[in-house]
Write an enzyme that holds these catalytic residues in place. Sequence first.
Site, mmCIF file in Angstrom:
data_model
loop_
_atom_site.group_PDB
_atom_site.id
_atom_site.type_symbol
_atom_site.label_atom_id
_atom_site.label_comp_id
_atom_site.label_asym_id
_atom_site.label_seq_id
_atom_site.Cartn_x
_atom_site.Cartn_y
_atom_site.Cartn_z
ATOM 1 N N CYS A 39 -5.840 4.275 -8.330
ATOM 2 C CA CYS A 39 -5.158 3.809 -9.537
ATOM 3 C C CYS A 39 -4.340 4.965 -10.101
ATOM 4 C CB CYS A 39 -6.164 3.357 -10.578
ATOM 5 S SG CYS A 39 -7.223 2.004 -10.042
ATOM 6 N N GLN A 62 2.055 3.405 11.460
ATOM 7 C CA GLN A 62 0.708 3.911 11.725
ATOM 8 C C GLN A 62 0.334 3.940 13.202
ATOM 9 O OE1 GLN A 62 -1.428 5.516 9.953
ATOM 10 N NE2 GLN A 62 -0.250 5.351 8.059
ATOM 11 N N HIS A 106 6.590 11.859 10.184
ATOM 12 C CA HIS A 106 5.447 12.664 9.746
ATOM 13 C C HIS A 106 4.118 11.949 9.962
ATOM 14 C CE1 HIS A 106 4.439 10.806 5.753
ATOM 15 N NE2 HIS A 106 5.664 10.347 5.875
ATOM 16 N N GLY A 159 10.681 7.133 6.614
ATOM 17 C CA GLY A 159 10.239 5.805 7.015
ATOM 18 C C GLY A 159 10.542 4.770 5.951
ATOM 19 N N THR A 160 10.434 5.151 4.696
ATOM 20 C CA THR A 160 10.736 4.227 3.603
ATOM 21 C C THR A 160 12.199 3.810 3.637
ATOM 22 O OG1 THR A 160 8.976 5.049 2.164
ATOM 23 C CG2 THR A 160 10.847 4.007 1.087
#
Length: 377
Positions: free
Chosen positions: A319, A176, A195, A67-68
Amino acid sequence: MAYFDAASTEPLHPAAREALIGALDAADPARLYGAARRSRMLLERAREEAAEVIGARPDEVSFTSSGTQAIHLGVLGTLLGRRRAGRRMVTGAVEHSSVLHAGAVHQREGGELDVVGVGLTGRVDPEEFAAAVAREGTALACLQTANHEVGTLQPVARVAEACRAAGVPLLVDAAQTLGRLPVPPGWSVLAASAHKWGGPAGVGVLAVRKGTRWRSPLPEDERERRRVPGFENVPAVVAAVAALKARVAEAERDNARLSALVDRIREAVPRLVSDVEVVGDPVERAPHIVTFSCLYVAGEAILTELDRSGFAVSSGSSCTASTLRPSHVLEAMGVLTHGNVRVSLPRDASEADVDRFLAVLPDIVRRVRAAVGVESP
């Protein structure tokens, strides 16, 4: 272990597993011998079926390695194809990092990135977004269907109307919601990731409408209509589309059940745990995601204790040692960025697992707070 991290990756759908095994012996679809022609037929059938789900023509659909990669190719390729129209890119402040990273590349190359803020629920104002799109020199607008951290649905259809009026293509990140909710109308470029809907990792979808100017930002390759370089992973693509079709068929039933479980978590957590903020839109949201933040403690400490209690859960505010920054989504919303827990339910999540989660959570938060010297009722 109860798996509550479907927004990161949905467990492999049985239909995908079956299709993957059946296609494992696929040959190179670019060759001419019999096994290769059969592989090409499998690939093209998967393309046709994916196109039907998203409301596109088969020749508008390409398969990527993720997807990226679909986002990067969609953003940078459209900006490259529309250089004569302008150098401005408009996007929302809570988009996936892949969109923002592509925007940063565009900026480094001399382009302009206009980031539209969001309200407390994480939704962009469609009028503010429309005003940004209407500015001279806008080459591309980007908007997700639903936020990956808090689940809030974005006003894609309204933004698409504004983009159409301004003559600006709209890239929609449907990661999503594809397979869960209908694809909103009006997109020019669409990207998604297998995925996320129960297909195998390593498959993305990039769809570019006919008439949208697009040029590959990568060296040209003969594969995937010269849009995506590299050897096609036919077994994974076939499995991905099998899962997509299955999820669409199951969506109405699964969405109602999962949404009811999410509603229960949204109602119960602030009642059972003190000093908690449930974030995201309570109604206009993806059916499987709920996020809340607990005052005084780090979300990672809560996740560690939940893991020990048998729950795989993520945090929107994770973080890292490399960035030391909280979630850009929560920051943009103006909500608590620490003590954050994102619960995202997979298709087979059970009521019993949710009951157990709500039973153990209050004591976990109390213990984590006590460890840092905070008394919690």
